[in-house]
Design a protein around this motif. Structure first.
Motif, PDB file in Angstrom:
ATOM      1  N   GLN A 244       0.831  -1.217   0.000  1.00 30.45           N
ATOM      2  CA  GLN A 244       0.000   0.000   0.000  1.00 30.45           C
ATOM      3  C   GLN A 244       0.865   1.267   0.000  1.00 30.45           C
ATOM      4  O   GLN A 244       0.672   2.149  -0.824  1.00 30.45           O
ATOM      5  CB  GLN A 244      -0.926   0.019   1.233  1.00 30.45           C
ATOM      6  CG  GLN A 244      -1.776   1.287   1.313  1.00 30.45           C
ATOM      7  CD  GLN A 244      -2.558   1.416   2.629  1.00 30.45           C
ATOM      8  OE1 GLN A 244      -2.382   0.631   3.555  1.00 30.45           O
ATOM      9  NE2 GLN A 244      -3.418   2.414   2.696  1.00 30.45           N
ATOM     10  N   HIS A 264      -5.135  -3.461  -1.678  1.00 25.99           N
ATOM     11  CA  HIS A 264      -4.461  -2.147  -1.769  1.00 25.99           C
ATOM     12  C   HIS A 264      -3.579  -2.132  -3.013  1.00 25.99           C
ATOM     13  O   HIS A 264      -3.973  -1.640  -4.038  1.00 25.99           O
ATOM     14  CB  HIS A 264      -3.613  -1.788  -0.527  1.00 25.99           C
ATOM     15  CG  HIS A 264      -4.407  -1.302   0.627  1.00 25.99           C
ATOM     16  ND1 HIS A 264      -5.056  -0.100   0.629  1.00 25.99           N
ATOM     17  CD2 HIS A 264      -4.648  -1.871   1.831  1.00 25.99           C
ATOM     18  CE1 HIS A 264      -5.669   0.058   1.782  1.00 25.99           C
ATOM     19  NE2 HIS A 264      -5.443  -1.002   2.529  1.00 25.99           N
ATOM     20  N   GLU A 266      -1.187  -0.412  -4.273  1.00 27.82           N
ATOM     21  CA  GLU A 266      -0.837   0.808  -5.017  1.00 27.82           C
ATOM     22  C   GLU A 266       0.612   0.769  -5.515  1.00 27.82           C
ATOM     23  O   GLU A 266       0.937   1.327  -6.550  1.00 27.82           O
ATOM     24  CB  GLU A 266      -1.043   2.052  -4.130  1.00 27.82           C
ATOM     25  CG  GLU A 266      -2.494   2.436  -3.906  1.00 27.82           C
ATOM     26  CD  GLU A 266      -3.157   1.681  -2.755  1.00 27.82           C
ATOM     27  OE1 GLU A 266      -2.629   0.630  -2.316  1.00 27.82           O
ATOM     28  OE2 GLU A 266      -4.224   2.137  -2.310  1.00 27.82           O
ATOM     29  N   THR A 285      -8.703  -3.666  -5.296  1.00 27.52           N
ATOM     30  CA  THR A 285      -8.394  -2.238  -5.284  1.00 27.52           C
ATOM     31  C   THR A 285      -9.307  -1.519  -4.299  1.00 27.52           C
ATOM     32  O   THR A 285     -10.499  -1.835  -4.187  1.00 27.52           O
ATOM     33  CB  THR A 285      -8.486  -1.614  -6.700  1.00 27.52           C
ATOM     34  OG1 THR A 285      -7.994  -0.275  -6.626  1.00 27.52           O
ATOM     35  CG2 THR A 285      -9.910  -1.576  -7.237  1.00 27.52           C
ATOM     36  N   PRO A 287      -9.944   2.197  -3.819  1.00 27.34           N
ATOM     37  CA  PRO A 287      -9.678   3.581  -4.212  1.00 27.34           C
ATOM     38  C   PRO A 287     -10.094   4.620  -3.180  1.00 27.34           C
ATOM     39  O   PRO A 287      -9.535   5.716  -3.158  1.00 27.34           O
ATOM     40  CB  PRO A 287     -10.488   3.740  -5.509  1.00 27.34           C
ATOM     41  CG  PRO A 287     -11.548   2.710  -5.421  1.00 27.34           C
ATOM     42  CD  PRO A 287     -10.943   1.552  -4.691  1.00 27.34           C
ATOM     43  N   SER A 290      -7.108   5.360  -1.103  1.00 28.81           N
ATOM     44  CA  SER A 290      -6.149   6.238  -1.794  1.00 28.81           C
ATOM     45  C   SER A 290      -6.652   7.677  -1.771  1.00 28.81           C
ATOM     46  O   SER A 290      -5.890   8.616  -1.547  1.00 28.81           O
ATOM     47  CB  SER A 290      -5.971   5.816  -3.253  1.00 28.81           C
ATOM     48  OG  SER A 290      -5.759   4.442  -3.349  1.00 28.81           O
ATOM     49  N   THR A 293      -6.394   9.171   1.840  1.00 27.23           N
ATOM     50  CA  THR A 293      -5.028   9.348   2.359  1.00 27.23           C
ATOM     51  C   THR A 293      -4.194  10.162   1.368  1.00 27.23           C
ATOM     52  O   THR A 293      -3.007  10.361   1.571  1.00 27.23           O
ATOM     53  CB  THR A 293      -4.337   7.993   2.618  1.00 27.23           C
ATOM     54  OG1 THR A 293      -4.355   7.234   1.404  1.00 27.23           O
ATOM     55  CG2 THR A 293      -5.015   7.206   3.710  1.00 27.23           C
ATOM     56  N   GLU A 295      -3.043   9.380  -1.418  1.00 23.49           N
ATOM     57  CA  GLU A 295      -1.939   8.600  -2.000  1.00 23.49           C
ATOM     58  C   GLU A 295      -2.302   8.297  -3.448  1.00 23.49           C
ATOM     59  O   GLU A 295      -3.437   8.487  -3.868  1.00 23.49           O
ATOM     60  CB  GLU A 295      -1.761   7.286  -1.231  1.00 23.49           C
ATOM     61  CG  GLU A 295      -1.374   7.437   0.233  1.00 23.49           C
ATOM     62  CD  GLU A 295       0.084   7.823   0.457  1.00 23.49           C
ATOM     63  OE1 GLU A 295       0.892   7.658  -0.481  1.00 23.49           O
ATOM     64  OE2 GLU A 295       0.399   8.309   1.560  1.00 23.49           O
ATOM     65  N   GLU A 296      -1.335   7.745  -4.183  1.00 26.42           N
ATOM     66  CA  GLU A 296      -1.625   7.487  -5.595  1.00 26.42           C
ATOM     67  C   GLU A 296      -2.611   6.308  -5.734  1.00 26.42           C
ATOM     68  O   GLU A 296      -2.685   5.440  -4.865  1.00 26.42           O
ATOM     69  CB  GLU A 296      -0.341   7.221  -6.373  1.00 26.42           C
ATOM     70  CG  GLU A 296       0.157   5.802  -6.305  1.00 26.42           C
ATOM     71  CD  GLU A 296       1.553   5.662  -6.894  1.00 26.42           C
ATOM     72  OE1 GLU A 296       1.671   4.946  -7.888  1.00 26.42           O
ATOM     73  OE2 GLU A 296       2.493   6.238  -6.335  1.00 26.42           O
ATOM     74  N   PHE A 297      -3.368   6.319  -6.825  1.00 28.97           N
ATOM     75  CA  PHE A 297      -4.360   5.276  -7.066  1.00 28.97           C
ATOM     76  C   PHE A 297      -3.701   4.084  -7.748  1.00 28.97           C
ATOM     77  O   PHE A 297      -2.721   4.246  -8.477  1.00 28.97           O
ATOM     78  CB  PHE A 297      -5.482   5.817  -7.962  1.00 28.97           C
ATOM     79  CG  PHE A 297      -6.380   6.759  -7.233  1.00 28.97           C
ATOM     80  CD1 PHE A 297      -7.549   6.304  -6.648  1.00 28.97           C
ATOM     81  CD2 PHE A 297      -6.045   8.093  -7.092  1.00 28.97           C
ATOM     82  CE1 PHE A 297      -8.372   7.171  -5.943  1.00 28.97           C
ATOM     83  CE2 PHE A 297      -6.857   8.966  -6.385  1.00 28.97           C
ATOM     84  CZ  PHE A 297      -8.020   8.508  -5.813  1.00 28.97           C
ATOM     85  N   SER A 320      -8.658   5.517   7.258  1.00 27.09           N
ATOM     86  CA  SER A 320      -8.209   5.738   5.880  1.00 27.09           C
ATOM     87  C   SER A 320      -9.330   5.670   4.843  1.00 27.09           C
ATOM     88  O   SER A 320      -9.102   6.042   3.688  1.00 27.09           O
ATOM     89  CB  SER A 320      -7.139   4.708   5.518  1.00 27.09           C
ATOM     90  OG  SER A 320      -7.703   3.418   5.507  1.00 27.09           O
TER      91      SER A 320
END
Ligand code: NIG
Ligand code: FE
Length: 404
Positions: A244, A264, A266, A285, A287, A290, A293, A295-297, A320
């Motif tokens: 992740q 997760h 990612e 996944t 999303p 992501s 948080t 963060e990138e998908f 999260s």
């Protein structure tokens, strides 16, 4: 025997072909007896024995298999809106966790809550999820982190599974993080998980899966391997929160252990994709995690092209991913994970069923399977995901009962 007629577009989501093949039937009908589907096809072919007074009318709308949220942390004490406010102002998820917030703050609240309080709160979430068309929910422990508090959470799931017309799939996540009383002795906590928690969970039959947070900041690859091997030997199927925040080989470990899923992802490596495809591990996944948080998908297209089945789930939890909106997670997976609406639909139905080892009786609309379906106010999956709106589900059936 109940029947659902006047279905404009029925996405059966049979487990055949590519991720985007949903095997639709136009102008369809479904008949079922108790909790099991007895007939599916074009309404013009509906046998006369199924034409009776128990008819529900889908009003020309789309019908899909009951949605499966294959990754949630459903039962928890308290909430953490303060962390949300901190994150949107620039503090990272990890910084907040290191300052004593994050998972540990929910552990404190969950330990304080009684079994009945957790039950009432989680049961309220399930009712809301049913309104979105969700009929199956995988539920993790992991906010107790003591033998008794983990069992307390898992008993909540056991009771929900008995009381609700939804399918509840319980997962033990004792290795979520190291609790405060073991902060200077992580080895002793890992021993507790291995020597006491897993045997008790298996003996009481309160979980089917064992999950772990495999991450530099949580449990290492070697620790995860040891814990999951013990769980597997005790009859619990492995699942992993993997890759992740860092690419640390979680996907490869999932493949090695023949886990049901790795979630997760990612930061998954190309090698990890290859290993998961070969071992038949479903990639889940998340999303919403992501998004919240920042963060990138996960680029799900990479996984699909690499031969991995991709499921979509919410990761619903107070930190999260504080939303249980599975259709929203599906729409985000279209826009940010590069999957088509048909692909995410299979990801939230038959592939999600695979991620919880339930593809034999859940996840598609076929004779002999559980009578779980949702009526969606859209002509097809493209329109559903494109004109996204919160209240698109106009009816849901779980185990053959009208639950919404
Ligand atoms: O799946 N990654 C670890 N666990 C959860 C977060 C739980 C929390 O923040 O309370 C997750 O994102
Ligand atoms: Fe999670």
């Amino acid at each position: 025997m109940p029947v659902l007629t006047n279905i404009g577009f029925l996405a059966t989501c049979k487990d055949e072909g590519q991720q985007g093949e949903i095997h639709p039937i136009k102008e369809a009908a479904i008949a079922w007896q108790n909790d099991t589907i007895s007939w599916v096809g074009q309404e013009s072919d509906l046998p006369s024995e199924f034409k009776n007074e128990d008819a529900f009318d889908a009003d020309g709308k789309m019908v899909v298999p009951g949605l499966i949220d294959c990754h949630t942390h459903l039962a928890f004490g308290g909430w953490r809106p303060n962390e949300f406010a901190m994150r949107v102002q620039g503090k990272s998820y990890l910084e907040i966790a290191k300052a004593g917030g994050g998972i540990l703050s929910t552990v404190r609240e969950t330990r304080k809550a009684s079994e009945d309080e957790l039950y009432e709160k989680a049961s309220g979430f399930l009712k809301e999820m049913a309104k979105l068309g969700v009929t199956t929910v995988e539920c993790k422990s992991g906010y107790g982190l003591s033998v008794e508090d983990e069992l307390k959470t898992l008993r909540v799931y056991q009771r929900l599974g008995e009381d609700q017309p939804m399918h509840i799939i319980p997962t033990f996540l004792g290795a979520h993080t190291i609790p405060p009383e073991y902060k200077d002795n992580r080895q002793a906590y890992i021993d507790l998980v291995i020597e006491e928690m897993i045997p008790r969970v298996a003996e009481e039959g309160v979980a089917e899966f064992c999950d772990i947070f495999t991450e530099e900041s949580a449990f290492t690859i070697d620790e995860s391997r040891r814990i999951l091997r013990t769980a597997k030997a005790a009859g619990l199927t492995p699942k992993l929160h993997a890759d992740q925040l860092t690419s640390c080989g979680g996907a490869e470990l999932a493949a090695e252990l023949e886990a049901a899923s790795a979630d997760h992802l990612e930061k998954i490596s190309d090698k990890g994709i290859e290993a998961m495809a070969e071992a038949g591990v479903v990639g889940v996944t998340l999303p919403l995690a992501s998004l919240y948080t920042q963060e990138e998908f996960l680029d799900c297209r990479r996984l699909v092209e690499g031969g991995v089945d991709v499921a979509v789930a919410t990761d619903f939890n107070p930190g999260s991913a504080p939303s249980y909106d599975l259709p929203l997670a599906m729409m985000l997976t279209c826009n940010l994970g590069r999957l088509s609406p048909a692909e995410v639909l299979k990801g939230a139905t038959i592939y999600a069923a695979k991620a919880i080892n339930r593809d034999v009786n859940l996840g598609s609309i076929e004779k002999g399977k559980s009578a779980d379906f949702a009526i969606i106010d859209a002509p097809d999956p493209d329109f559903w995901m494109y004109h996204y709106k919160g209240a698109n589900c106009t009816g849901a059936f779980g185990k053959g009962e009208k639950i919404y």
